[in-house]
Structures are given as structure tokens and as C-alpha cells.
Design a protein around this motif. Structure first.
Motif, mmCIF file in Angstrom:
data_model
loop_
_atom_site.group_PDB
_atom_site.id
_atom_site.type_symbol
_atom_site.label_atom_id
_atom_site.label_comp_id
_atom_site.label_asym_id
_atom_site.label_seq_id
_atom_site.Cartn_x
_atom_site.Cartn_y
_atom_site.Cartn_z
ATOM 1 N N CYS A 63 0.838 -1.206 0.000
ATOM 2 C CA CYS A 63 0.000 0.000 0.000
ATOM 3 C C CYS A 63 0.872 1.255 0.000
ATOM 4 N N GLY A 64 0.321 2.312 -0.585
ATOM 5 C CA GLY A 64 0.942 3.621 -0.542
ATOM 6 C C GLY A 64 0.300 4.498 0.517
ATOM 7 N N GLN A 65 0.917 5.636 0.786
ATOM 8 C CA GLN A 65 0.440 6.582 1.799
ATOM 9 C C GLN A 65 0.205 5.884 3.142
ATOM 10 N N ILE A 73 -3.643 5.736 4.685
ATOM 11 C CA ILE A 73 -4.613 6.780 4.357
ATOM 12 C C ILE A 73 -5.394 6.349 3.109
ATOM 13 N N GLY A 74 -6.713 6.301 3.237
ATOM 14 C CA GLY A 74 -7.554 5.864 2.133
ATOM 15 C C GLY A 74 -7.893 4.399 2.156
ATOM 16 N N GLY A 75 -7.373 3.663 3.155
ATOM 17 C CA GLY A 75 -7.695 2.248 3.255
ATOM 18 C C GLY A 75 -7.145 1.450 2.091
ATOM 19 N N THR A 76 -7.874 0.435 1.693
ATOM 20 C CA THR A 76 -7.404 -0.437 0.615
ATOM 21 C C THR A 76 -7.448 0.234 -0.756
ATOM 22 N N ASN A 77 -8.036 1.431 -0.866
ATOM 23 C CA ASN A 77 -7.988 2.159 -2.130
ATOM 24 C C ASN A 77 -6.578 2.612 -2.461
ATOM 25 N N CYS A 108 4.423 6.598 -2.418
ATOM 26 C CA CYS A 108 5.012 6.221 -1.140
ATOM 27 C C CYS A 108 5.148 7.461 -0.259
ATOM 28 N N PRO A 109 5.293 7.305 1.060
ATOM 29 C CA PRO A 109 5.806 6.137 1.785
ATOM 30 C C PRO A 109 4.868 4.942 1.714
ATOM 31 N N CYS A 110 5.470 3.752 1.521
ATOM 32 C CA CYS A 110 4.716 2.529 1.329
ATOM 33 C C CYS A 110 4.911 1.587 2.511
ATOM 34 N N VAL A 111 3.973 0.678 2.644
ATOM 35 C CA VAL A 111 4.013 -0.321 3.708
ATOM 36 C C VAL A 111 3.499 -1.637 3.149
ATOM 37 N N VAL A 112 3.872 -2.713 3.816
ATOM 38 C CA VAL A 112 3.229 -4.010 3.600
ATOM 39 C C VAL A 112 2.130 -4.129 4.641
ATOM 40 N N HIS A 113 0.900 -4.172 4.145
ATOM 41 C CA HIS A 113 -0.289 -4.134 4.999
ATOM 42 C C HIS A 113 -0.776 -5.561 5.232
ATOM 43 N N VAL A 114 -0.768 -5.991 6.502
ATOM 44 C CA VAL A 114 -1.239 -7.326 6.886
ATOM 45 C C VAL A 114 -2.456 -7.133 7.781
ATOM 46 N N ALA A 115 -3.602 -7.606 7.325
ATOM 47 C CA ALA A 115 -4.864 -7.414 8.060
ATOM 48 C C ALA A 115 -5.585 -8.741 8.180
ATOM 49 N N GLY A 116 -6.197 -8.946 9.341
ATOM 50 C CA GLY A 116 -6.993 -10.149 9.551
ATOM 51 C C GLY A 116 -8.333 -10.043 8.857
ATOM 52 N N VAL A 117 -8.730 -11.115 8.178
ATOM 53 C CA VAL A 117 -10.015 -11.147 7.474
ATOM 54 C C VAL A 117 -11.041 -11.922 8.289
ATOM 55 N N THR A 118 -10.690 -13.129 8.683
ATOM 56 C CA THR A 118 -11.566 -13.946 9.524
ATOM 57 C C THR A 118 -10.749 -14.516 10.670
ATOM 58 N N GLY A 119 -11.381 -14.629 11.825
ATOM 59 C CA GLY A 119 -10.712 -15.193 12.991
ATOM 60 C C GLY A 119 -9.955 -14.196 13.815
#
Length: 353
Positions: A63-65, A73-77, A108-119
Motif C-alpha cells: 500500500c501507498g500513503q 490513508i484511504g484504506g485499501t484504495n 510512497c511512503p509505502c508499507v506491507v499491509h497485513v490485516a486479519g479477514v476472519t478469525g
């Protein structure tokens, strides 16, 4: 001496109490590590983690920003969603997954976004540099734009049986927002809208009750409702301060109960009209020719296989008169003759003489 020992024991207990919560929080907080902190488009990195809930399903995105600890910023968009990957946590609470390096739609600045979906619903962002991708400063956090999306939004809720018969579908947009400004935000007003196909979204105001202090985050839930009978692919949007901060797809199934109702109606209504029409035809139809009345005894019906009686023949009287002299003798009992006189040889005559 005793006083010093007591004071030392109290100080040691206070230190232990102060350290235990921090140690517990550190142990319960999930972690994420990258095989390398920089990569170019088309490359690949390995994302691994520990401390997650066993069996949880995770989503991995570039993800960016984004800023670690403050979210995207802007979530998954702001993420390269088409190149994302899913990972399942093993029984030990760890995972390891290959992730292709892609350029996100935001700088950028960019990140690797790890989010829980289920559980598990935790989110961890790790700083990552996409080589050759543009870099720009983050938007200023002032005024109503101080609220920023920290986690990817999701829709919660389920459809009841009435939705299958055309009732409006309802959901809740759930998202974690952070206040990056310098002032507290109290009872913010959002705009929630839904769009379908080429039609623009129609927004309605939704006020969230609560206060978000500077540097704090809050879980915000906003209700959203479709029109009765709506089905297909919809896009749910949330605006704050004139800017779209959340966009979430929503697929709604077809209300098959309505289709079944119209099919039954198409069968029942013609059948009912046919029965009504036949009843009207039977009522207005002229009477047919009458059958000739059969002569004979009144009230007597003709039996099949038996010829009718002659018209001039009189009916036989109901009672039969007593036998006359010209009639044939009738057989009677030998000891009782009611119409004859007693003879001389009968026992009754001998007894009287």
C-alpha cells in the motif's frame, strides 16, 4: 533494617506490576517481518509473522500513503489489491507467504499491509520501499480531514429470510479511524452512499456518537441500507469532509422469493379467471329442450329395462277387496277356516251337544 527490607520489597513489587502488563501486551501483539525492506516492481518478498491467532485468514497487500502504527490513508484504495495474497495462520500462530512487489495506486511512503479477514481483526503495517515508485508527503492532517482510515473497511451483518422476498438489505460499514490532528473530534458526521453500475452514489448523513482524541483511534460502525428488491453488485462509499475515505464492494443476491411469487401468481390468476368465466357461462346459457313427460302414475319413475304402462290403463287400487265366489279358493290352514261355518264333526260342536 526491617524498614529498609519492607521498602525494598514494596519497590520490587511495584516494578513487577509495572512490567507485567507491558510484557503481556508485547506477547499478545502479533508481529510481521519482511525478507527485505526494499524491492522493485516484478520482484518478490517473503512476509512472515508470529503471535497471530491459529486458523486466522490474513490479507497481505502493498500500500501507498502508509505509516507503521498509523495505518494507510484511504484504506485499501491506496493498495495494489490485484497483486495481494492471502495467508492462513498455522497451529503455532505463525505464517509465511510470498508476496509480489507491485506499485500501489498512491505514492510512497509505502508499507506491507497485513490485516486479519476472519478469525482475527488485527492490522500490522511494516515499512517497505518500492524502488522507482513516486514518493510524496502525506496529506496534511488539519480540520475535518484529521480522521484517517487505519484498517481496511468491512461490511458486517447478514440478510434475513424477508430479503429473499424483496425486503431491503441492511449492513454496517465497520472501519477503524484515527485522529491525526491536534484537536479532539466529537460526534463526527459521515456521508454514506451506495452506487450501482454507472449510476452515481446517493449519500445520506450518518452521525457517529463519540469522541476521538488526538492520536487516538476508534472503531466506527455506520449503517447502510438498500432499496427494497435491490440486487446485484453495489459499491458502498463513506465520505468525511467532502472526501471519500472508504469504498467497499457489496454483492446482493437476487430475491428469488419475489420471482416465485410472480410465477405462482401467473398460474393461480388464470385458473381463477377460468373458473369464474365457466360459472358465468353456465348461468347465462339458455335452457335446452325439455324431455316429454311420461304418462302414468304420478311420482312413479321409469325403471330401465321395464316397458312403461299403457296410457289408458287405470292404476290398481292400493287395497285388495275380499275374495268373491267367482274367485279361485285360497289355501288356508286346515284347523282354521274363518269364512266357513263349524261342521257337526268338529270337536267344538260335539262338546256343545
Amino acid at each position: 533494617m526491617t524498614y529498609l527490607r519492607t521498602a525494598a520489597g514494596a519497590l520490587l513489587a511495584a516494578l513487577l506490576l509495572a512490567l507485567l502488563p507491558a510484557t503481556a501486551d508485547a506477547a499478545e501483539r502479533p508481529g510481521v517481518a519482511l525478507s527485505q525492506s526494499q524491492g522493485g516492481k516484478g520482484g518478490e518478498i517473503t512476509v512472515s509473522g508470529s503471535g497471530w491467532k491459529p486458523g486466522a485468514l490474513l490479507m497481505l497487500l502493498v500500500c501507498g500513503q502508509g505509516t507503521p502504527g498509523k495505518g494507510v490513508i484511504g484504506g485499501t484504495n491506496s493498495c495494489a489489491n490485484t497483486d495481494g495474497r492471502a495467508a492462513t495462520v498455522d497451529a503455532k500462530g505463525a505464517f509465511s507467504q510470498k508476496l509480489p512487489v507491485a506499485e500501489p495506486p498512491k505514492p510512497c511512503p509505502c508499507v506491507v499491509h497485513v490485516a486479519g479477514v476472519t478469525g482475527q481483526q488485527d492490522v500490522v503495517d511494516v515499512a517497505f520501499t518500492v524502488a522507482g515508485h513516486p514518493t510524496a508527503p502525506l496529506p496534511e492532517s488539519s480540520g475535518p480531514g484529521a480522521l484517517r482510515v487505519l484498517t481496511s473497511a468491512r461490511l458486517e451483518g447478514s440478510s434475513g429470510i424477508l430479503v429473499r422476498f424483496g425486503a431491503p438489505a441492511r449492513r454496517e460499514v465497520v472501519v477503524t479511524l484515527g485522529n491525526l490532528g491536534q484537536a479532539a473530534i466529537k460526534d463526527p458526521v459521515f456521508e454514506v452512499g451506495t452506487s450501482h453500475g454507472v449510476f452515481a452514489a446517493q449519500y445520506e448523513e450518518r452521525q457517529w456518537r463519540g469522541t476521538i482524541e488526538p492520536g487516538r483511534k476508534a472503531l466506527v460502525k455506520l449503517p447502510v441500507e438498500l432499496t427494497p428488491g435491490a440486487h446485484g453488485d453495489y459499491q458502498v462509499s463513506v465520505r468525511y469532509g467532502g472526501q471519500v475515505i472508504v469504498e467497499q464492494p457489496w454483492g446482493v443476491g437476487r430475491p428469488w422469493g419475489v420471482t416465485l411469487f410472480w410465477l405462482l401468481l401467473a398460474v393461480v390468476v388464470p385458473a381463477a379467471l377460468f373458473r369464474i368465466g365457466m360459472a358465468v357461462v353456465d348461468r347465462v346459457r339458455p335452457p335446452g329442450p325439455r324431455r316429454p313427460r311420461r304418462s302414468g302414475r304420478a311420482g312413479q319413475s321409469h325403471r330401465p329395462g321395464r316397458p312403461p304402462r299403457a296410457a289408458g290403463r287405470e292404476a290398481r287400487p292400493a287395497s285388495v277387496p275380499a275374495a268373491t265366489a267367482g274367485d279361485e279358493p285360497t289355501a288356508v290352514l286346515p284347523w282354521f277356516t274363518p269364512d266357513s261355518a263349524p261342521s257337526e264333526n268338529s270337536p267344538t260342536t260335539k262338546g256343545q251337544s
